[in-house]
Structures are given as structure tokens and as C-alpha cells.
Design an enzyme around this catalytic site. Sequence first.
Site, short mmCIF file in Angstrom:
data_model
loop_
_atom_site.label_atom_id
_atom_site.label_comp_id
_atom_site.label_asym_id
_atom_site.label_seq_id
_atom_site.Cartn_x
_atom_site.Cartn_y
_atom_site.Cartn_z
CE1 TYR A 117 15.92 52.23 52.46
CE2 TYR A 117 13.84 52.56 53.60
CZ TYR A 117 14.77 51.72 53.05
OH TYR A 117 14.58 50.37 53.08
CG ASN A 140 25.61 46.51 52.87
OD1 ASN A 140 26.83 46.40 52.77
ND2 ASN A 140 24.98 46.55 54.02
CB CYS A 148 21.56 47.50 54.83
SG CYS A 148 21.83 45.76 54.56
CG HIS A 149 19.79 44.81 60.14
ND1 HIS A 149 21.15 44.64 59.92
CD2 HIS A 149 19.64 44.98 61.48
CE1 HIS A 149 21.78 44.70 61.08
NE2 HIS A 149 20.90 44.91 62.03
CD GLU A 175 20.84 45.39 65.55
OE1 GLU A 175 20.53 46.60 65.61
OE2 GLU A 175 21.64 44.93 64.73
#
Length: 183
Positions: A117, A140, A148-149, A175
Site C-alpha cells: 500500500y 476499484n 487490486c488483489h 498467479e
Amino acid sequence: MSNTTHSWAWISRDSPIGPLLLAATEAGLLRVVFHADAETRTRAVAQLRTRFGAGGAGESPEASAWVEEAARQLDSYFEGALKAFTVPLDWSLTGGFHERVLRELATGVRFGATVGYQDLADRVGEPGAARAVGVAMGANPLPVVVPCHRVVESGGGIGGFGGGLETKRALLTLEGLLPEPLF
């Protein structure tokens, strides 16, 4: 954010993280809604109608094309084949600081990477705004596509997520950022 009438279209799509609602205008993908069961879809479509006018499926060939392209790209992402989304994005549901943060996230944090952040606040020239970055993530309108993850706590914690922590964990696992669950 005015009540301007735009051509737009939406579809509902099953995914490994649950049903998604995708909406697009002639400019590009506008909205991704998690956990889009019938009640959530009805509410989301009503909000879009209030904001953009009647719209809906079949109303705009351009918007329909973008929503279908977004669905194809999301399918490919969930299959592990797509690493970067190329569907154009319609940023009209955000603005100001939130938009600056989300645009930086969309272009500056690649598949398989995370950002804190605070780092994201620094990247947009607002070093004291780490908490405001968290608020921007929660607002978002294009989750998954604007990833945003991938935003995590500086101390190594997973952080929060508007789609729920199980969804965030599933996306980070997809991912390669978290191990596959043991059971």
C-alpha cells in the site's frame, strides 16, 4: 461523475472464483462485480442504469464487443494462459486520487508480482496516503483486470479485499504468489 447516458452492455459469467458480472461501454470495460448471484446482478445493473441510462445486452454493438472481449480475456486468465489484460478500460466510475492509484496499479504491477500500500502511495506521489490507497482498492470498479488483489501489507500480510480473502488467496495462488492449498 454525471448521470450521462452512454451505450453499455453487461453479461454474467461463471469463473473459478464464482459468478462475475461484466459491464462495458463503447469506451471499454467499465465494471467487474464479484459474487454476482441474481440479487447482486439485479442491484449492479440497476446502479448502472441509474448512472448510464437504459443500456443492457444488445443495446450497443461496441459495448457488447468489449464485454465479450473482457470475458474471453478473463477466461484465458483463469486458465493460466493470459498474463496481461489488453481490453480497453472505461475509467468513468472512478476519478481523482483513486483513478491515479488504479491506473498505476493497472500498468505498473505485473502478473505474479505484488506491491505494498505504501509503495503504491509513493508511486503516485502521495507518500502519506497508504490508507487512502486501501480505500481506493476497496472502490476499484474493475477488480481482477485492475489487479487490486496484488496489493499487500508491507509486513507480509495479505491485507484486505473487497471480494473476500478466499477470492484474494485464489487469485494470488493462480498467479503463483501463494502455494496451492493442501486440501
